[in-house]
Each structure stands twice: as structure tokens, then as C-alpha cells.
Scaffold this active site. Structure first.
Site, PDB file in Angstrom:
ATOM      1  N   ASP A  89      -2.404   4.885  -2.780  1.00 32.17           N
ATOM      2  CA  ASP A  89      -3.243   5.661  -2.245  1.00 32.17           C
ATOM      3  C   ASP A  89      -3.214   6.997  -2.891  1.00 32.17           C
ATOM      4  O   ASP A  89      -2.391   8.036  -2.671  1.00 32.17           O
ATOM      5  CB  ASP A  89      -3.105   5.584  -0.753  1.00 32.17           C
ATOM      6  CG  ASP A  89      -3.846   6.657   0.263  1.00 32.17           C
ATOM      7  OD1 ASP A  89      -4.882   7.146  -0.322  1.00 32.17           O
ATOM      8  OD2 ASP A  89      -3.341   6.998   1.351  1.00 32.17           O
ATOM      9  N   ARG A 118     -13.327   4.222  -2.769  1.00 35.47           N
ATOM     10  CA  ARG A 118     -13.567   4.226  -1.431  1.00 35.47           C
ATOM     11  C   ARG A 118     -14.472   5.173  -0.904  1.00 35.47           C
ATOM     12  O   ARG A 118     -14.636   6.463  -1.186  1.00 35.47           O
ATOM     13  CB  ARG A 118     -11.997   4.557  -0.695  1.00 35.47           C
ATOM     14  CG  ARG A 118     -12.117   4.922   0.884  1.00 35.47           C
ATOM     15  CD  ARG A 118     -10.607   5.231   1.110  1.00 35.47           C
ATOM     16  NE  ARG A 118     -10.524   6.114   2.418  1.00 35.47           N
ATOM     17  CZ  ARG A 118      -9.196   6.234   3.237  1.00 35.47           C
ATOM     18  NH1 ARG A 118      -8.198   5.515   2.732  1.00 35.47           N
ATOM     19  NH2 ARG A 118      -9.428   6.653   4.403  1.00 35.47           N
ATOM     20  N   ASP A 134      -1.623  14.406   7.218  1.00 32.31           N
ATOM     21  CA  ASP A 134      -2.340  13.931   6.198  1.00 32.31           C
ATOM     22  C   ASP A 134      -3.546  14.443   5.719  1.00 32.31           C
ATOM     23  O   ASP A 134      -4.661  14.136   6.039  1.00 32.31           O
ATOM     24  CB  ASP A 134      -2.480  12.411   6.601  1.00 32.31           C
ATOM     25  CG  ASP A 134      -3.040  11.587   5.365  1.00 32.31           C
ATOM     26  OD1 ASP A 134      -2.896  11.945   4.210  1.00 32.31           O
ATOM     27  OD2 ASP A 134      -3.910  10.523   5.439  1.00 32.31           O
ATOM     28  N   TRP A 189       0.704  -1.129   0.112  1.00 32.38           N
ATOM     29  CA  TRP A 189      -0.098  -0.060  -0.129  1.00 32.38           C
ATOM     30  C   TRP A 189       0.849   1.125   0.016  1.00 32.38           C
ATOM     31  O   TRP A 189       1.487   1.376   1.044  1.00 32.38           O
ATOM     32  CB  TRP A 189      -0.841  -0.008   1.241  1.00 32.38           C
ATOM     33  CG  TRP A 189      -1.605   1.076   1.551  1.00 32.38           C
ATOM     34  CD1 TRP A 189      -1.447   1.872   2.822  1.00 32.38           C
ATOM     35  CD2 TRP A 189      -2.978   1.570   0.830  1.00 32.38           C
ATOM     36  NE1 TRP A 189      -2.820   2.843   2.856  1.00 32.38           N
ATOM     37  CE2 TRP A 189      -3.279   2.700   1.821  1.00 32.38           C
ATOM     38  CE3 TRP A 189      -3.517   1.411  -0.463  1.00 32.38           C
ATOM     39  CZ2 TRP A 189      -4.324   3.409   1.278  1.00 32.38           C
ATOM     40  CZ3 TRP A 189      -4.615   2.139  -0.719  1.00 32.38           C
ATOM     41  CH2 TRP A 189      -4.984   3.376  -0.041  1.00 32.38           C
ATOM     42  N   HIS A 218     -14.612   2.255   4.882  1.00 31.68           N
ATOM     43  CA  HIS A 218     -13.680   2.443   6.004  1.00 31.68           C
ATOM     44  C   HIS A 218     -14.595   3.050   7.240  1.00 31.68           C
ATOM     45  O   HIS A 218     -15.835   3.306   6.922  1.00 31.68           O
ATOM     46  CB  HIS A 218     -13.135   3.793   5.528  1.00 31.68           C
ATOM     47  CG  HIS A 218     -11.817   3.945   6.349  1.00 31.68           C
ATOM     48  ND1 HIS A 218     -11.121   2.714   6.886  1.00 31.68           N
ATOM     49  CD2 HIS A 218     -10.935   4.864   6.425  1.00 31.68           C
ATOM     50  CE1 HIS A 218     -10.107   3.239   7.517  1.00 31.68           C
ATOM     51  NE2 HIS A 218      -9.591   4.353   7.062  1.00 31.68           N
ATOM     52  N   SER A 260       1.215   4.395   0.933  1.00 29.43           N
ATOM     53  CA  SER A 260       0.471   5.116   1.690  1.00 29.43           C
ATOM     54  C   SER A 260       0.664   6.769   1.727  1.00 29.43           C
ATOM     55  O   SER A 260       1.575   7.034   1.979  1.00 29.43           O
ATOM     56  CB  SER A 260       0.702   4.590   3.172  1.00 29.43           C
ATOM     57  OG  SER A 260       0.116   5.312   4.293  1.00 29.43           O
ATOM     58  N   GLY A 261      -0.279   7.413   1.603  1.00 26.60           N
ATOM     59  CA  GLY A 261      -0.316   8.661   1.683  1.00 26.60           C
ATOM     60  C   GLY A 261       0.049   9.031   3.072  1.00 26.60           C
ATOM     61  O   GLY A 261       0.611  10.211   3.424  1.00 26.60           O
ATOM     62  N   PHE A 262      -0.587   8.460   4.026  1.00 26.09           N
ATOM     63  CA  PHE A 262      -0.579   8.824   5.420  1.00 26.09           C
ATOM     64  C   PHE A 262       1.004   8.694   5.908  1.00 26.09           C
ATOM     65  O   PHE A 262       1.427   9.244   6.770  1.00 26.09           O
ATOM     66  CB  PHE A 262      -1.437   7.974   6.340  1.00 26.09           C
ATOM     67  CG  PHE A 262      -1.442   7.886   7.842  1.00 26.09           C
ATOM     68  CD1 PHE A 262      -2.134   8.849   8.498  1.00 26.09           C
ATOM     69  CD2 PHE A 262      -0.338   7.379   8.461  1.00 26.09           C
ATOM     70  CE1 PHE A 262      -1.956   9.098   9.913  1.00 26.09           C
ATOM     71  CE2 PHE A 262      -0.330   7.569   9.986  1.00 26.09           C
ATOM     72  CZ  PHE A 262      -1.084   8.149  10.567  1.00 26.09           C
TER      73      PHE A 262
END
Length: 290
Positions: free
Chosen positions: A81, A155, A54, A40, A186, A42-44
């Protein structure tokens, strides 16, 4: 077989794939060696790596740089992401082209407004775009992809925004009708009740994706019993593990006035050499340096 095709095949063979978040080539290497099915991007985690919140502060260029670096050091399929798609449907067209070229096998686009705020923060601003607007983004992504095995995951943040299961199901169905290959649902509840309820109520034609960060008790065995979840993304565990280890080691060094105690509790430098493939460098030196 392309990485995207391998990801689809793996889902079909096992019924459930496990995707680990990565924020660097090293974290990707470690995830691959651990045995995960994919990564993944990941942007976070990348935001945290830069010491930023984020909330769309990291640019697409920065995220693509990370993705290219990861793709160059792993054979695993990469799920990118891409938050809200960096704008409207026209921005999504550009993003899909760029991410596919950078090495992504799939993207996740969420139905929040830009700039987004991370989903799990207490009291965060969680504003969703109109269903029709987001359908346009999904349709743009599907129309743009060159590889039919490239996976577009829609999402919905309806549960995060407190809009309830009925709205989440309505949005998920609309996004599936727009062509999404999978739906990511989510939740920020500390138990999996919302996810379980949604999964049982979902009658759509595409499978589900979950990110069990807030509700860690929902393990793979229980997920498989639900029957329609095909992907679990472990969204922020890599960066949290790194931060945990560094906090402990850094504090211990200052408390001890040296590295005499932490030295024996961390990886030896030889293990870092192995991860860097230093043996290949040494072999090349013998062969080519004259």
C-alpha cells in the site's frame, strides 16, 4: 517462480485471491499459517501501530522497513500500500524501485492528492488529482518495474469522494489505458451496492480489486458471481483484532488485580516460541555453540 508470478498464477487458477493486511512479521506469519494467498503491507495498520492517523504521517522509509521485515519472515507475495506514491510521477519511479527491492510483488497507488486522509473516516478530506496526472504516475510505475510479473494496481477514490459511478468508471478506464494491471474500486457505503453496480458496469480490459471493510456482507461466493473481481484485500482486520484482544486482556488484568484469569484465555508462551522458531535456535545451539 517469483512471488509476483505465483500471485498471478494463483489468481488465474482460483479466480479470486484473498490478501490479509499485515503490520509486522508476526502478523504476516499468522496470516500465512491461516492460509491466505498474500499479504497487504498496510499503511493504515502501520500508522495505527505507531499511534498515528493514516494521513501520510508515516514515511516511505518506515513503511519499507516494515515491508523488508515481513518479507524476511514469509514466503507469501506482498501487495504494498503506497498511498499516493509519495509525490508525483518522479517520486513513483523511486518508490517502485525501492518497493520491488524490498520484496513487494505488487503496489497499489491511489488517485488522491498528497497528503491523503484515510478513506473511511467520517468527514475526511477526499481530494483527487487530475486524471492526466494520475495516468502519468501509472505510466511511470509500469515503465520502471523490472519484473514484468510485478503488478501495478490503480486505486480510484471517486466513490469515496462522492463523485459517483460515472466518474469512477471514467477514471478506471483511463488508468487501465495508462497500463494498470488491475483497478481497485473503493467504497465506504455500509452495503455493497456501489461495488456491485460498478462491477456490473465495468467493461474494461483489466480485473478489479476490492477492500470489503465497510461492507463485510459481500463474501467470496457473491464476489465470484460478479465475475471480474480477482482480489479481495482485508485491509484493517489484523490491527483491529490485536487492539481488541489487548484492550480486553489489559482491562481484565487490572480488574482482577492480576493475571490469574486471563492466563488461561491467551496463547501459551510455548506457542509464541513456536512462531519464533525457537526449536531452530536450540538446534543451532547444539550444533555450533562449543
Amino acid at each position: 517462480m517469483s512471488p509476483a508470478k505465483r500471485l498471478r498464477t494463483r489468481m488465474a487458477e482460483t479466480g479470486l485471491v484473498h490478501i490479509m493486511a499485515a503490520h509486522s512479521p508476526l502478523s504476516a506469519i499468522l496470516a500465512e499459517q491461516a492460509g491466505f494467498d498474500g499479504l497487504w503491507a498496510s499503511g493504515f495498520e502501520l500508522s495505527a501501530l505507531y499511534g498515528l492517523a493514516d494521513m501520510s504521517l508515516i514515511s516511505m522509509t518506515q513503511h519499507l522497513d516494515m515491508l523488508r521485515a515481513i518479507a524476511g519472515r514469509t514466503t507469501l507475495p506482498i501487495v504494498a500500500d503506497i498511498d499516493t506514491g509519495y509525490g508525483n510521477a518522479i517520486n513513483v519511479i523511486h518508490a517502485i524501485d525501492e518497493y520491488a527491492r524490498a520484496g513487494a510483488s505488487a503496489v497499489v497507488i491511489e488517485d488522491k492528492s498528497f497528503p491523503k486522509v484515510t478513506s473511511l473516516v467520517a468527514g475526511g478530506r477526499q481530494e483527487l488529482v487530475r486524471v492526466e496526472e494520475f495516468q502519468g504516475k501509472i505510466e511511470a510505475a509500469i515503465a520502471t518495474r523490472q519484473d514484468p510479473d510485478f503488478i501495478v494496481i490503480a486505486r480510484t477514490e471517486a466513490l469515496i469522494a462522492g463523485l459517483g459511478e460515472a466518474e469512477a468508471l471514467h477514471r478506471a478506464q483511463a488508468y487501465a489505458e495508462a497500463g494498470a494491471d488491475m483497478i481497485l474500486i473503493h467504497s465506504k457505503r455500509k452495503d455493497p451496492s456501489e461495488i456491485v453496480s460498478f462491477s456490473r458496469a465495468w467493461t474494461g480490459s483489466v480485473p478489479l480489486v476490492i477492500v470489503p471493510n465497510a461492507y463485510p456482507d459481500l463474501d467470496a461466493a457473491r464476489v465470484k458471481e460478479l465475475g471480474n473481481i480477482r482480489m479481495m484485500i482485508y485491509g484493517n482486520y489484523g490491527i483491529r483484532a490485536c487492539a481488541t484482544a489487548m484492550q480486553e486482556v489489559f482491562r481484565q488484568i487490572l480488574a482482577d488485580g492480576g493475571v490469574q484469569n486471563v492466563h488461561k484465555d491467551i496463547l501459551p508462551v510455548e506457542e509464541i516460541f513456536r512462531l519464533q522458531k525457537m526449536h531452530e535456535v536450540k538446534e543451532a545451539e547444539v550444533r555450533f555453540l562449543r
